[in-house]
Motif scaffolding. Structure first.
Motif, PDB file in Angstrom:
ATOM      1  N   MET A   1       0.845  -1.186   0.000  1.00  0.00           N
ATOM      2  CA  MET A   1       0.000   0.000   0.000  1.00  0.00           C
ATOM      3  C   MET A   1       0.888   1.247   0.000  1.00  0.00           C
ATOM      4  SD  MET A   1      -2.848   1.178   2.816  1.00  0.00           S
ATOM      5  CE  MET A   1      -3.728  -0.366   2.646  1.00  0.00           C
ATOM      6  N   PHE A   2       0.667   2.144  -1.001  1.00  0.00           N
ATOM      7  CA  PHE A   2       1.451   3.372  -1.130  1.00  0.00           C
ATOM      8  C   PHE A   2       2.952   3.061  -1.146  1.00  0.00           C
ATOM      9  CE2 PHE A   2      -2.352   4.494   1.460  1.00  0.00           C
ATOM     10  CZ  PHE A   2      -3.059   5.115   0.458  1.00  0.00           C
ATOM     11  N   GLU A   3       3.327   1.962  -1.834  1.00  0.00           N
ATOM     12  CA  GLU A   3       4.711   1.520  -1.950  1.00  0.00           C
ATOM     13  C   GLU A   3       5.333   1.178  -0.591  1.00  0.00           C
ATOM     14  OE1 GLU A   3       6.864   4.422  -4.139  1.00  0.00           O
ATOM     15  OE2 GLU A   3       5.771   4.050  -6.012  1.00  0.00           O
ATOM     16  N   THR A   4       4.487   0.858   0.359  1.00  0.00           N
ATOM     17  CA  THR A   4       4.954   0.448   1.691  1.00  0.00           C
ATOM     18  C   THR A   4       4.470  -0.963   1.974  1.00  0.00           C
ATOM     19  OG1 THR A   4       4.919   2.725   2.506  1.00  0.00           O
ATOM     20  CG2 THR A   4       4.905   0.970   4.156  1.00  0.00           C
ATOM     21  N   SER A   5       5.367  -1.806   2.461  1.00  0.00           N
ATOM     22  CA  SER A   5       5.028  -3.181   2.799  1.00  0.00           C
ATOM     23  C   SER A   5       4.630  -3.259   4.262  1.00  0.00           C
ATOM     24  CB  SER A   5       6.231  -4.097   2.520  1.00  0.00           C
ATOM     25  OG  SER A   5       5.965  -5.407   2.938  1.00  0.00           O
ATOM     26  N   PHE A   6       3.452  -3.829   4.525  1.00  0.00           N
ATOM     27  CA  PHE A   6       2.939  -3.951   5.885  1.00  0.00           C
ATOM     28  C   PHE A   6       2.848  -5.422   6.291  1.00  0.00           C
ATOM     29  CE2 PHE A   6       1.214   0.097   4.437  1.00  0.00           C
ATOM     30  CZ  PHE A   6       1.441   0.918   5.518  1.00  0.00           C
ATOM     31  N   THR A   7       3.159  -5.679   7.551  1.00  0.00           N
ATOM     32  CA  THR A   7       2.964  -7.001   8.141  1.00  0.00           C
ATOM     33  C   THR A   7       2.213  -6.821   9.454  1.00  0.00           C
ATOM     34  OG1 THR A   7       5.030  -7.823   7.188  1.00  0.00           O
ATOM     35  CG2 THR A   7       4.079  -9.081   8.985  1.00  0.00           C
ATOM     36  N   VAL A   8       1.104  -7.529   9.591  1.00  0.00           N
ATOM     37  CA  VAL A   8       0.294  -7.432  10.803  1.00  0.00           C
ATOM     38  C   VAL A   8       0.184  -8.822  11.409  1.00  0.00           C
ATOM     39  CG1 VAL A   8      -1.941  -6.815  11.800  1.00  0.00           C
ATOM     40  CG2 VAL A   8      -1.016  -5.487   9.889  1.00  0.00           C
ATOM     41  N   THR A   9       0.465  -8.934  12.697  1.00  0.00           N
ATOM     42  CA  THR A   9       0.319 -10.202  13.408  1.00  0.00           C
ATOM     43  C   THR A   9      -0.497  -9.980  14.670  1.00  0.00           C
ATOM     44  OG1 THR A   9       2.387  -9.878  14.623  1.00  0.00           O
ATOM     45  CG2 THR A   9       2.519 -11.094  12.547  1.00  0.00           C
ATOM     46  N   ALA A  10      -1.228 -11.005  15.057  1.00  0.00           N
ATOM     47  CA  ALA A  10      -2.032 -10.941  16.286  1.00  0.00           C
ATOM     48  C   ALA A  10      -1.901 -12.273  17.013  1.00  0.00           C
ATOM     49  CB  ALA A  10      -3.490 -10.642  15.969  1.00  0.00           C
ATOM     50  N   ASP A  11      -1.666 -12.211  18.312  1.00  0.00           N
ATOM     51  CA  ASP A  11      -1.542 -13.400  19.153  1.00  0.00           C
ATOM     52  C   ASP A  11      -2.520 -13.297  20.311  1.00  0.00           C
ATOM     53  OD1 ASP A  11       0.852 -14.812  17.950  1.00  0.00           O
ATOM     54  OD2 ASP A  11       1.729 -12.851  18.366  1.00  0.00           O
ATOM     55  N   LEU A  12      -3.204 -14.382  20.579  1.00  0.00           N
ATOM     56  CA  LEU A  12      -4.140 -14.457  21.695  1.00  0.00           C
ATOM     57  C   LEU A  12      -3.702 -15.596  22.610  1.00  0.00           C
ATOM     58  CD1 LEU A  12      -7.502 -14.206  19.692  1.00  0.00           C
ATOM     59  CD2 LEU A  12      -6.197 -12.336  20.694  1.00  0.00           C
ATOM     60  N   TYR A  13      -3.688 -15.335  23.912  1.00  0.00           N
ATOM     61  CA  TYR A  13      -3.254 -16.335  24.874  1.00  0.00           C
ATOM     62  C   TYR A  13      -4.279 -16.443  25.994  1.00  0.00           C
ATOM     63  CZ  TYR A  13       1.325 -15.691  22.675  1.00  0.00           C
ATOM     64  OH  TYR A  13       2.352 -15.593  21.778  1.00  0.00           O
ATOM     65  N   HIS A  14      -4.560 -17.676  26.384  1.00  0.00           N
ATOM     66  CA  HIS A  14      -5.392 -17.928  27.564  1.00  0.00           C
ATOM     67  C   HIS A  14      -4.725 -19.054  28.344  1.00  0.00           C
ATOM     68  CE1 HIS A  14      -8.902 -18.404  30.135  1.00  0.00           C
ATOM     69  NE2 HIS A  14      -8.807 -19.714  29.934  1.00  0.00           N
ATOM     70  N   THR A  15      -4.329 -18.763  29.565  1.00  0.00           N
ATOM     71  CA  THR A  15      -3.616 -19.740  30.389  1.00  0.00           C
ATOM     72  C   THR A  15      -4.342 -19.897  31.722  1.00  0.00           C
ATOM     73  OG1 THR A  15      -1.523 -19.025  29.406  1.00  0.00           O
ATOM     74  CG2 THR A  15      -1.401 -20.355  31.403  1.00  0.00           C
ATOM     75  N   ARG A  16      -4.512 -21.143  32.125  1.00  0.00           N
ATOM     76  CA  ARG A  16      -5.066 -21.442  33.450  1.00  0.00           C
ATOM     77  C   ARG A  16      -4.004 -22.197  34.240  1.00  0.00           C
ATOM     78  NH1 ARG A  16     -11.410 -22.156  33.975  1.00  0.00           N
ATOM     79  NH2 ARG A  16     -12.064 -20.574  32.467  1.00  0.00           N
ATOM     80  N   PHE A  17      -3.752 -21.726  35.441  1.00  0.00           N
ATOM     81  CA  PHE A  17      -2.716 -22.304  36.283  1.00  0.00           C
ATOM     82  C   PHE A  17      -3.328 -23.303  37.255  1.00  0.00           C
ATOM     83  CE2 PHE A  17      -1.351 -18.073  35.026  1.00  0.00           C
ATOM     84  CZ  PHE A  17      -0.065 -18.301  34.558  1.00  0.00           C
ATOM     85  N   ASN A  18      -2.740 -24.475  37.309  1.00  0.00           N
ATOM     86  CA  ASN A  18      -3.161 -25.471  38.294  1.00  0.00           C
ATOM     87  C   ASN A  18      -2.470 -25.269  39.636  1.00  0.00           C
ATOM     88  OD1 ASN A  18      -4.878 -26.867  36.534  1.00  0.00           O
ATOM     89  ND2 ASN A  18      -3.147 -28.006  35.671  1.00  0.00           N
ATOM     90  N   ASN A  19      -1.254 -24.756  39.580  1.00  0.00           N
ATOM     91  CA  ASN A  19      -0.472 -24.548  40.798  1.00  0.00           C
ATOM     92  C   ASN A  19       0.408 -23.328  40.565  1.00  0.00           C
ATOM     93  OD1 ASN A  19       1.166 -24.688  43.066  1.00  0.00           O
ATOM     94  ND2 ASN A  19       1.298 -26.913  43.027  1.00  0.00           N
ATOM     95  N   GLN A  20       0.077 -22.238  41.214  1.00  0.00           N
ATOM     96  CA  GLN A  20       0.750 -20.964  40.936  1.00  0.00           C
ATOM     97  C   GLN A  20       1.541 -20.493  42.149  1.00  0.00           C
ATOM     98  OE1 GLN A  20      -1.512 -17.219  40.571  1.00  0.00           O
ATOM     99  NE2 GLN A  20      -0.755 -17.142  38.471  1.00  0.00           N
TER     100      GLN A  20
END
Length: 201
Positions: free
Chosen positions: A1-20
């Motif tokens: 776009m407009f001679e510009t290279s774009f990279t978009v990333t998205a990360d989603l995390y869900h963690t449940r701890f049994n022993n914290q």
């Protein structure tokens, strides 16, 4: 776009701890209770990153991180302290047509953090429940030769420091002495310089 290279990333995390394992600064005034927690404990994270190659010599990176870490003793949601829910990172890199010099700017922005319970009868001062948001800016210039790289830079350009991070620091053996309210940088603006050697052919 407009001679510009774009990279978009998205990360989603869900963690449940049994022993914290996380120090408890809220339950007992003037103490950090160390114990394993086996109840419901959750960490939800979202990270979105945008990288723009504006030209061969200019790169821009923008990242946002959302982090929600909490426990649920019973039906009450208790956010763990010292975790900024919102963080931003912006990086701008400029370099010459040939790999001779490069300038980097990086800006970190940290949102508010929950602090330990301030209803402490030992401490006779009013302590905030949340930290202030703050920004840290760093800059570095690098010049490359055939086998040597010279670099110089500045960390914490705005010279932001948390004032008096230790409660009753002048009385380290008193009951009011408390280090659990340190939430920000304690070192101010720093300048540095150095060099790197490349021994590869």
């Amino acid at each position: 776009m407009f001679e510009t290279s774009f990279t978009v990333t998205a990360d989603l995390y869900h963690t449940r701890f049994n022993n914290q394992f996380f120090p408890d600064y809220d339950s007992l005034a003037g103490a950090a209770l160390i114990a394993n927690y086996t109840g419901l404990s959750v960490s939800n994270g979202v990270q979105i990153e945008l990288i723009a190659e504006i030209s061969r010599r200019v790169q821009f990176r923008l990242a946002y991180n959302y982090l929600d870490v909490y426990r649920k003793p019973g039906n009450e949601k208790v956010t763990l302290p010292y975790n900024s829910k919102d963080k931003f990172l912006a990086v701008l890199s400029l370099h010459s047509r040939e790999p001779q010099w490069q300038v980097d700017f990086n800006l970190h922005w940290y949102g508010v953090q929950r602090l330990p319970d301030n209803s402490n009868p030992i401490i006779d001062i009013n302590l905030p429940g949340y930290s202030d948001p703050f920004s840290i800016l760093g800059m570095q210039y690098t010049h490359s030769f055939k086998r040597i790289e010279l670099f110089t830079g500045v960390e914490n350009v705005f010279d932001f420091r948390q004032l008096q991070p230790i409660i009753s620091w002048q009385n380290p053996f008193s009951e009011q002495f408390d280090t659990s309210y340190a939430w920000g940088p304690t070192r101010g603006r720093e300048m540095y310089a150095g060099l790197r050697f490349n021994f590869n052919d």
